[in-house]
Scaffold this active site. Sequence first.
Site, PDB file in Angstrom:
ATOM      1  N   CYS A 150     -37.056  14.067  24.265  1.00  0.00           N
ATOM      2  CA  CYS A 150     -37.217  14.620  25.603  1.00  0.00           C
ATOM      3  C   CYS A 150     -36.272  15.806  25.652  1.00  0.00           C
ATOM      4  CB  CYS A 150     -36.816  13.594  26.657  1.00  0.00           C
ATOM      5  SG  CYS A 150     -36.593  14.339  28.284  1.00  0.00           S
ATOM      6  N   SER A 194     -36.668  -3.162 -15.370  1.00  0.00           N
ATOM      7  CA  SER A 194     -36.467  -3.994 -14.184  1.00  0.00           C
ATOM      8  C   SER A 194     -36.635  -5.449 -14.607  1.00  0.00           C
ATOM      9  CB  SER A 194     -37.422  -3.589 -13.073  1.00  0.00           C
ATOM     10  OG  SER A 194     -38.723  -3.898 -13.467  1.00  0.00           O
ATOM     11  N   LEU A 195     -36.508  -6.339 -13.658  1.00  0.00           N
ATOM     12  CA  LEU A 195     -36.605  -7.764 -13.967  1.00  0.00           C
ATOM     13  C   LEU A 195     -37.901  -8.308 -13.407  1.00  0.00           C
ATOM     14  CD1 LEU A 195     -33.049  -9.043 -12.983  1.00  0.00           C
ATOM     15  CD2 LEU A 195     -33.992  -8.893 -15.273  1.00  0.00           C
ATOM     16  N   LYS A 252     -27.951 -12.286  -7.731  1.00  0.00           N
ATOM     17  CA  LYS A 252     -28.591 -10.989  -7.816  1.00  0.00           C
ATOM     18  C   LYS A 252     -28.024 -10.132  -6.691  1.00  0.00           C
ATOM     19  CE  LYS A 252     -33.113  -8.853  -8.415  1.00  0.00           C
ATOM     20  NZ  LYS A 252     -33.028  -7.745  -7.470  1.00  0.00           N
ATOM     21  N   ASP A 277       0.832   4.294  -2.596  1.00  0.00           N
ATOM     22  CA  ASP A 277       0.615   5.696  -2.216  1.00  0.00           C
ATOM     23  C   ASP A 277       1.746   6.580  -2.712  1.00  0.00           C
ATOM     24  OD1 ASP A 277      -1.643   4.918  -0.976  1.00  0.00           O
ATOM     25  OD2 ASP A 277      -0.815   4.953   1.052  1.00  0.00           O
ATOM     26  N   ARG A 313     -29.827   4.383 -12.575  1.00  0.00           N
ATOM     27  CA  ARG A 313     -30.990   3.904 -13.299  1.00  0.00           C
ATOM     28  C   ARG A 313     -32.077   4.972 -13.404  1.00  0.00           C
ATOM     29  NH1 ARG A 313     -33.965  -1.591 -11.701  1.00  0.00           N
ATOM     30  NH2 ARG A 313     -36.104  -0.962 -12.075  1.00  0.00           N
ATOM     31  N   CYS A 351     -32.685  14.789  32.870  1.00  0.00           N
ATOM     32  CA  CYS A 351     -33.177  13.488  32.429  1.00  0.00           C
ATOM     33  C   CYS A 351     -31.995  12.508  32.523  1.00  0.00           C
ATOM     34  CB  CYS A 351     -33.689  13.611  30.996  1.00  0.00           C
ATOM     35  SG  CYS A 351     -34.341  12.076  30.328  1.00  0.00           S
ATOM     36  N   TYR A 364     -23.720  -7.097 -17.352  1.00  0.00           N
ATOM     37  CA  TYR A 364     -24.357  -7.100 -18.661  1.00  0.00           C
ATOM     38  C   TYR A 364     -23.638  -6.165 -19.614  1.00  0.00           C
ATOM     39  CZ  TYR A 364     -28.148  -7.931 -21.943  1.00  0.00           C
ATOM     40  OH  TYR A 364     -28.878  -8.326 -23.026  1.00  0.00           O
ATOM     41  N   CYS A 420     -37.933  10.675  32.809  1.00  0.00           N
ATOM     42  CA  CYS A 420     -38.027  11.858  33.657  1.00  0.00           C
ATOM     43  C   CYS A 420     -39.420  12.491  33.643  1.00  0.00           C
ATOM     44  CB  CYS A 420     -36.992  12.898  33.249  1.00  0.00           C
ATOM     45  SG  CYS A 420     -37.404  13.716  31.709  1.00  0.00           S
ATOM     46  N   CYS A 453     -41.641  11.521  28.670  1.00  0.00           N
ATOM     47  CA  CYS A 453     -40.391  10.770  28.759  1.00  0.00           C
ATOM     48  C   CYS A 453     -40.487   9.681  29.828  1.00  0.00           C
ATOM     49  CB  CYS A 453     -39.251  11.725  29.099  1.00  0.00           C
ATOM     50  SG  CYS A 453     -37.694  10.886  29.369  1.00  0.00           S
ATOM     51  N   LYS A 473     -36.143 -14.549  -6.123  1.00  0.00           N
ATOM     52  CA  LYS A 473     -35.709 -13.874  -4.894  1.00  0.00           C
ATOM     53  C   LYS A 473     -35.718 -14.826  -3.714  1.00  0.00           C
ATOM     54  CE  LYS A 473     -36.551  -9.124  -5.933  1.00  0.00           C
ATOM     55  NZ  LYS A 473     -36.704  -7.843  -5.270  1.00  0.00           N
ATOM     56  N   ASP A 492       0.830  -1.201   0.000  1.00  0.00           N
ATOM     57  CA  ASP A 492       0.000   0.000   0.000  1.00  0.00           C
ATOM     58  C   ASP A 492       0.867   1.254   0.000  1.00  0.00           C
ATOM     59  OD1 ASP A 492      -1.952  -1.818   0.190  1.00  0.00           O
ATOM     60  OD2 ASP A 492      -2.774  -1.122   2.114  1.00  0.00           O
ATOM     61  N   GLN A 493       1.964   1.156   0.752  1.00  0.00           N
ATOM     62  CA  GLN A 493       2.851   2.322   0.840  1.00  0.00           C
ATOM     63  C   GLN A 493       3.452   2.676  -0.509  1.00  0.00           C
ATOM     64  OE1 GLN A 493       5.343   0.816   3.783  1.00  0.00           O
ATOM     65  NE2 GLN A 493       4.946   2.437   5.265  1.00  0.00           N
ATOM     66  N   GLU A 494       3.936   1.626  -1.199  1.00  0.00           N
ATOM     67  CA  GLU A 494       4.512   1.876  -2.522  1.00  0.00           C
ATOM     68  C   GLU A 494       3.466   2.488  -3.450  1.00  0.00           C
ATOM     69  OE1 GLU A 494       7.615  -1.450  -3.756  1.00  0.00           O
ATOM     70  OE2 GLU A 494       6.041  -2.252  -2.483  1.00  0.00           O
ATOM     71  N   LYS A 534     -30.799 -15.814 -17.039  1.00  0.00           N
ATOM     72  CA  LYS A 534     -30.888 -15.112 -18.322  1.00  0.00           C
ATOM     73  C   LYS A 534     -30.660 -16.113 -19.450  1.00  0.00           C
ATOM     74  CE  LYS A 534     -28.839 -10.936 -16.353  1.00  0.00           C
ATOM     75  NZ  LYS A 534     -27.551 -10.316 -16.034  1.00  0.00           N
ATOM     76  N   ASP A 545     -27.427  -7.037  -4.351  1.00  0.00           N
ATOM     77  CA  ASP A 545     -28.400  -6.098  -3.811  1.00  0.00           C
ATOM     78  C   ASP A 545     -27.755  -4.748  -3.514  1.00  0.00           C
ATOM     79  OD1 ASP A 545     -30.811  -5.198  -2.966  1.00  0.00           O
ATOM     80  OD2 ASP A 545     -30.763  -6.211  -1.024  1.00  0.00           O
ATOM     81  N   GLU A 578     -26.906 -16.295 -12.357  1.00  0.00           N
ATOM     82  CA  GLU A 578     -26.051 -15.297 -11.709  1.00  0.00           C
ATOM     83  C   GLU A 578     -26.595 -14.934 -10.338  1.00  0.00           C
ATOM     84  OE1 GLU A 578     -26.032 -11.910 -14.292  1.00  0.00           O
ATOM     85  OE2 GLU A 578     -25.763 -13.162 -16.076  1.00  0.00           O
TER      86      GLU A 578
HETATM   87  P1  AMP Z   1     -35.645  -5.364  -9.314  1.00  0.00           P
HETATM   88  O1  AMP Z   1     -35.071  -4.042  -8.841  1.00  0.00           O
HETATM   89  O2  AMP Z   1     -36.111  -6.240  -8.195  1.00  0.00           O
HETATM   90  O3  AMP Z   1     -36.599  -5.208 -10.459  1.00  0.00           O
HETATM   91  O4  AMP Z   1     -34.417  -6.182  -9.901  1.00  0.00           O
HETATM   92  C1  AMP Z   1     -33.696  -5.722 -10.998  1.00  0.00           C
HETATM   93  C2  AMP Z   1     -32.374  -5.201 -10.518  1.00  0.00           C
HETATM   94  O5  AMP Z   1     -31.567  -6.255 -10.038  1.00  0.00           O
HETATM   95  C3  AMP Z   1     -31.574  -4.629 -11.630  1.00  0.00           C
HETATM   96  O6  AMP Z   1     -31.938  -3.310 -11.913  1.00  0.00           O
HETATM   97  C4  AMP Z   1     -30.186  -4.693 -11.058  1.00  0.00           C
HETATM   98  O7  AMP Z   1     -29.948  -3.509 -10.313  1.00  0.00           O
HETATM   99  C5  AMP Z   1     -30.238  -5.813 -10.053  1.00  0.00           C
HETATM  100  N1  AMP Z   1     -29.313  -6.938 -10.318  1.00  0.00           N
HETATM  101  C6  AMP Z   1     -28.468  -7.462  -9.412  1.00  0.00           C
HETATM  102  N2  AMP Z   1     -27.744  -8.462  -9.910  1.00  0.00           N
HETATM  103  C7  AMP Z   1     -28.114  -8.607 -11.206  1.00  0.00           C
HETATM  104  C8  AMP Z   1     -27.710  -9.472 -12.270  1.00  0.00           C
HETATM  105  N3  AMP Z   1     -26.799 -10.426 -12.083  1.00  0.00           N
HETATM  106  N4  AMP Z   1     -28.287  -9.302 -13.470  1.00  0.00           N
HETATM  107  C9  AMP Z   1     -29.243  -8.346 -13.669  1.00  0.00           C
HETATM  108  N5  AMP Z   1     -29.668  -7.496 -12.705  1.00  0.00           N
HETATM  109  C10 AMP Z   1     -29.124  -7.615 -11.470  1.00  0.00           C
HETATM  110 ZN    ZN Z   2     -36.392  12.657  29.865  1.00  0.00          ZN
END
Ligand code: AMP
Ligand code: ZN
Length: 667
Positions: free
Chosen positions: A421, A80-81, A112, A35, A133, A427, A223, A406, A403, A309, A31-33, A285, A114, A110
């Site tokens: 409060c 969306s999916l 998903k 930086d 998005r 208190c 994607y 008190c 509260c 899900k 990390d030092q190198e 997919k 979050d 794949e």
């Molecule tokens: P939803 O928001 O529930 O409609 O799910 C769709 C969202 O899942 C997409 O907009 C992506 O942000 C997310 N996502 C996460 N992993 C994947 C993946 N492997 N392929 C496609 N979408 C994904």
């Molecule tokens: Zn209080």
Amino acid sequence: MTEIERIDQLREELHLHNYKYYVENAPVISDQEFDHLMRELQDLEARHPEHYDPNSPSVRVGSDINKNFVQVEHRYPMLSLGNTYSQAEVTEFYERIAKALNEDFEICCELKYDGTSISLTYENGKLVRAVTRGDGVRGDDVTDNVKTIRAIPLVLHGDGYPRQFEMRGEVLMPWKVFEELNRERELREEPLFANPRNAASGTLKLQNSAEVAARKLDSYLYYMLGENLPHDGHYENLQEAARWGFKVSHVTRKVKTLQEIFDFINYWDVERKNLPVATDGIVLKVNSLRQQRNLGYTAKSPRWAIAYKFQAERALTRLLKVTYQVGRTGAVTPVANLEPVQLAGTVVKRASLHNADIIASLDLHIGDNVYVEKGGEIIPKITGVDVASRPEGSEKVTFITHCPECGSPLVRYEDEAAYYCTNESSCPPQIKGKIEHFISRRAMNIEGLGPETVDQFYQEGLIHDVADLYTLKAEDLVRLERMGEKSAENIIQGIARSREVPYERVLFALGIRFVGETVAKKVARAFRSIEALATATLDDLIHVDEIGEKIAGSILRYFADEKNRNLIERLRTAGLKLEADEEDLAGHTDKLQGKSIVISGVFARHSRDEYKEMIEKHGGKNVGSISKKTSFILAGENMGPSKLEKARALNIPVMGEDEFLAMVGEQ
Ligand code: AMP
Ligand code: ZN
């Protein structure tokens, strides 16, 4: 080698080391190198502004210029999916595809992730734009923020990528970073993020990219879109993308049968709990892009993909009662007390109810059977009520009006979800919390004292506020349980030593709402004594850099309260530092108060760093690049032509070194 050549060499090397570290997880230098090389690059770039590159590795540190986001239209809408929680619907999806295609096909499985989705556009191998998005048709241009995410390549490796294409993926906040961030926010009494998804999307929308850089976001790309893509297979394109430097998931699998799909689902439903980032399902997919085109889209989502899900872990149990906790600031948090129930490997007895609005929207009654979930959140929460099983005549939960500690009436401030409060001075949890804050390491740093001793002293009636600490005597303490002569003596000495703590930290230690460490420093510099601060008007206060009406209002309220003024008098009698030391302020002035100054070029009389220090010492702010908010440019020799042009265009004065030194009264 010329300096320009060295810049190019450093840029290339740093891109590579960044990739090894953040994408491959296999750094080859320390990390030092790293930086060290980065600093060399930054110095050289500062000397050669004409050789600016928007994709230099140095942009990863972000800048502290505030930005508003521009909305841009997506080239291909971000849909969306379709999603489901049922394995039967996964079977239906598979069969529908088989029937519609009527030929062999492969499915890409794949994770998903979050987080929050992002669209990245690359042109000639360089990242040119990153867009959220948004509503799917248009999103916010967050390019500067995204450039700070180390897992996202700014410049691609090798060749063979289309001249222009788009990569889509997810921006994520790893669990560890998320937990750390929330711990810090808790200390600063800022609202916590409910889950890493909110934290990631909130971070992408920060106006200051340097702050984004500090949040350590991660990203997976899943994607590729565009014309002239290398392969017909989605999976194959992603493997190609990995060779160009993108971070793509290693666990993606290409399969043919339903059985293989379910194996993938069942495996990851368990294994995902060991991943460093949050996932909420898997995505299936159709692999061939040709087949994807054949299947097409509905109005909302592609027909060739589906998200399965994972069930959030959920249990049904009984609400026994609601209790209320009062924090150091007086904020009152409702807590559901539950019949103990097993959930995600732990026994849950309590769940957060957050605030009065949430209680009302759940229409909670005592004795209700409630659903408790442990999703992305750390603390379990109540997500619903089984109204059908509600006992006859049960009592509706209404938020308390006074509260619990008190008895003072609670108040709710505008724009805040919580009730408070306001009885700060008597208190108990607020008193103890204030004392704990006062003695803490970054405040008065009183050794030998901790939350337990504070609680003990308070219970025994020895202290009621922070000023009482200074009249404690060793004899009073030795009488207490578990207190030896030696520890009593240590505490008394620790308290005595705190009289040397500088004014700015005393100011922080007082625990005035919204006056954290940094604000305390600013305030101490602007108002050199506590009297000066106590008599400041709203106008005086908001003229200080970074102090807005919220902080100013809180300071005014603090000093308007006679109890606080008395406390300060007692602290003065106790010998605390309530004004800035002379030496501490050596040379500090406010000659540059409120000024944003850009430094550019090479200087003869002082180094760049010295000028930077001078600017701060005189109350100004050194900023990285020119905008219409820039007050003036401190320019040395060889100021870059593009900067000069920008300064002219925006009508920003350019000041030489001698003129500047004369202005601030330095040599
Ligand atoms: P939803 O928001 O529930 O409609 O799910 C769709 C969202 O899942 C997409 O907009 C992506 O942000 C997310 N996502 C996460 N992993 C994947 C993946 N492997 N392929 C496609 N979408 C994904
Ligand atoms: Zn209080």
